[in-house]
Write a protein that holds these residues in place. Structure first.
Motif, PDB file in Angstrom:
ATOM      1  N   THR A 103       0.816  -1.203   0.000  1.00  0.00           N
ATOM      2  CA  THR A 103       0.000   0.000   0.000  1.00  0.00           C
ATOM      3  C   THR A 103       0.851   1.255   0.000  1.00  0.00           C
ATOM      4  O   THR A 103       1.950   1.264   0.552  1.00  0.00           O
ATOM      5  CB  THR A 103      -0.953  -0.001   1.216  1.00  0.00           C
ATOM      6  N   SER A 104       0.344   2.290  -0.615  1.00  0.00           N
ATOM      7  CA  SER A 104       1.017   3.580  -0.605  1.00  0.00           C
ATOM      8  C   SER A 104       1.178   4.042   0.837  1.00  0.00           C
ATOM      9  O   SER A 104       0.259   3.883   1.653  1.00  0.00           O
ATOM     10  CB  SER A 104       0.186   4.593  -1.394  1.00  0.00           C
ATOM     11  N   HIS A 144      -1.675   5.879   2.531  1.00  0.00           N
ATOM     12  CA  HIS A 144      -2.975   5.224   2.729  1.00  0.00           C
ATOM     13  C   HIS A 144      -2.999   4.330   3.952  1.00  0.00           C
ATOM     14  O   HIS A 144      -1.985   3.779   4.355  1.00  0.00           O
ATOM     15  CB  HIS A 144      -3.322   4.351   1.517  1.00  0.00           C
ATOM     16  N   THR A 173     -12.384  -7.928  -1.302  1.00  0.00           N
ATOM     17  CA  THR A 173     -11.571  -8.027  -2.517  1.00  0.00           C
ATOM     18  C   THR A 173     -10.885  -9.386  -2.607  1.00  0.00           C
ATOM     19  O   THR A 173     -10.827  -9.989  -3.675  1.00  0.00           O
ATOM     20  CB  THR A 173     -10.506  -6.899  -2.543  1.00  0.00           C
ATOM     21  N   ASP A 188      -1.712  -1.609  -4.135  1.00  0.00           N
ATOM     22  CA  ASP A 188      -2.494  -0.374  -4.089  1.00  0.00           C
ATOM     23  C   ASP A 188      -2.363   0.397  -5.414  1.00  0.00           C
ATOM     24  O   ASP A 188      -1.261   0.773  -5.816  1.00  0.00           O
ATOM     25  CB  ASP A 188      -1.974   0.475  -2.927  1.00  0.00           C
ATOM     26  N   ASN A 189      -3.488   0.634  -6.066  1.00  0.00           N
ATOM     27  CA  ASN A 189      -3.496   1.398  -7.318  1.00  0.00           C
ATOM     28  C   ASN A 189      -2.850   2.769  -7.177  1.00  0.00           C
ATOM     29  O   ASN A 189      -2.305   3.300  -8.145  1.00  0.00           O
ATOM     30  CB  ASN A 189      -4.932   1.577  -7.829  1.00  0.00           C
ATOM     31  N   TRP A 190      -2.905   3.352  -5.999  1.00  0.00           N
ATOM     32  CA  TRP A 190      -2.365   4.693  -5.774  1.00  0.00           C
ATOM     33  C   TRP A 190      -0.868   4.750  -6.092  1.00  0.00           C
ATOM     34  O   TRP A 190      -0.356   5.794  -6.499  1.00  0.00           O
ATOM     35  CB  TRP A 190      -2.619   5.110  -4.327  1.00  0.00           C
ATOM     36  N   LYS A 225       0.639   6.308  -9.343  1.00  0.00           N
ATOM     37  CA  LYS A 225       0.777   7.758  -9.526  1.00  0.00           C
ATOM     38  C   LYS A 225       2.235   8.215  -9.421  1.00  0.00           C
ATOM     39  O   LYS A 225       2.544   9.366  -9.700  1.00  0.00           O
ATOM     40  CB  LYS A 225      -0.069   8.510  -8.500  1.00  0.00           C
ATOM     41  N   VAL A 255      -5.424  -3.063  -6.800  1.00  0.00           N
ATOM     42  CA  VAL A 255      -6.701  -2.835  -6.110  1.00  0.00           C
ATOM     43  C   VAL A 255      -6.696  -1.460  -5.437  1.00  0.00           C
ATOM     44  O   VAL A 255      -5.644  -0.856  -5.253  1.00  0.00           O
ATOM     45  CB  VAL A 255      -6.976  -3.903  -5.017  1.00  0.00           C
ATOM     46  N   ASP A 256      -7.894  -1.023  -5.049  1.00  0.00           N
ATOM     47  CA  ASP A 256      -8.016   0.133  -4.163  1.00  0.00           C
ATOM     48  C   ASP A 256      -8.018  -0.433  -2.751  1.00  0.00           C
ATOM     49  O   ASP A 256      -8.695  -1.423  -2.478  1.00  0.00           O
ATOM     50  CB  ASP A 256      -9.318   0.890  -4.448  1.00  0.00           C
ATOM     51  N   GLU A 303      -8.425   1.631   0.176  1.00  0.00           N
ATOM     52  CA  GLU A 303      -9.192   2.403   1.151  1.00  0.00           C
ATOM     53  C   GLU A 303     -10.423   2.990   0.517  1.00  0.00           C
ATOM     54  O   GLU A 303     -10.643   2.877  -0.652  1.00  0.00           O
ATOM     55  CB  GLU A 303      -8.348   3.480   1.826  1.00  0.00           C
TER      56      GLU A 303
END
Length: 158
Positions: free
Chosen positions: A66-67, A70, A80, A119-121, A124, A155-156, A158
């Motif tokens: 995860t980022s 987050h 998920t 994490d999709n974030w 970025k 995935v997302d 959060e």
């Protein structure tokens, strides 16, 4: 470089090479217990730190990358992952699943593959920093490379 790395980081470095990853493991000057402290040492945004969180998903290990900006919503992750219950793993569970200590869990280099969510974030950021198997080690990578080398699912969280 391997001869200067902690033993777990050598295992991760070997796994990275076998998987065709491009980043080299870096030894930090001091432990980075949070994404913010890691980002400060690396001179990057907190969101570019890929926290490696091991969860106990119905008794099976689940790695969530995860980022650093987050928090993981465990109910969302459980849905998920198709798990009845997802909870933070104990240090013993983490070590058994990964061979690595909390605070240094790498995305690869485990005794057996660990199901991974990414994490999709993290997409970025051009460069993402992940743990290298020891609390003092990290390596640069990309979102796409993390997904590829872990066989992870974007995935997302959060």
């Amino acid at each position: 470089m391997s001869e200067k790395l902690p033993a777990n980081a050598v295992v991760v470095e070997s796994a990275l090479r076998e998987l065709g990853a491009t980043g080299e493991i870096v030894v930090l000057p001091e432990k980075a217990p949070t994404a913010a402290t890691a980002a400060a040492q690396l001179g990057c945004e907190v969101g570019a730190i890929a926290n490696s969180l091991i969860f106990d998903a119905d008794g099976e290990p689940l790695l969530v990358l995860t980022s650093g900006s987050h928090r993981v919503n465990t109910e969302l992750i459980a849905r998920t992952a198709g798990a009845g219950k997802v909870r933070r793993a104990t240090p013993e569970f983490v070590r058994a699943a990964t061979g690595q200590p909390i605070g240094g869990v790498a995305p690869v280099g485990h005794p057996a593959p660990v199901r991974t969510l990414v994490d999709n974030w993290l997409s970025k950021h051009e460069v993402v920093w992940a743990a290298g198997g020891h609390p003092l080690t990290v390596f640069p990578t990309t979102f796409d490379e993390l997904v590829r080398i872990t066989g992870g699912t974007p995935v997302d969280v959060e």
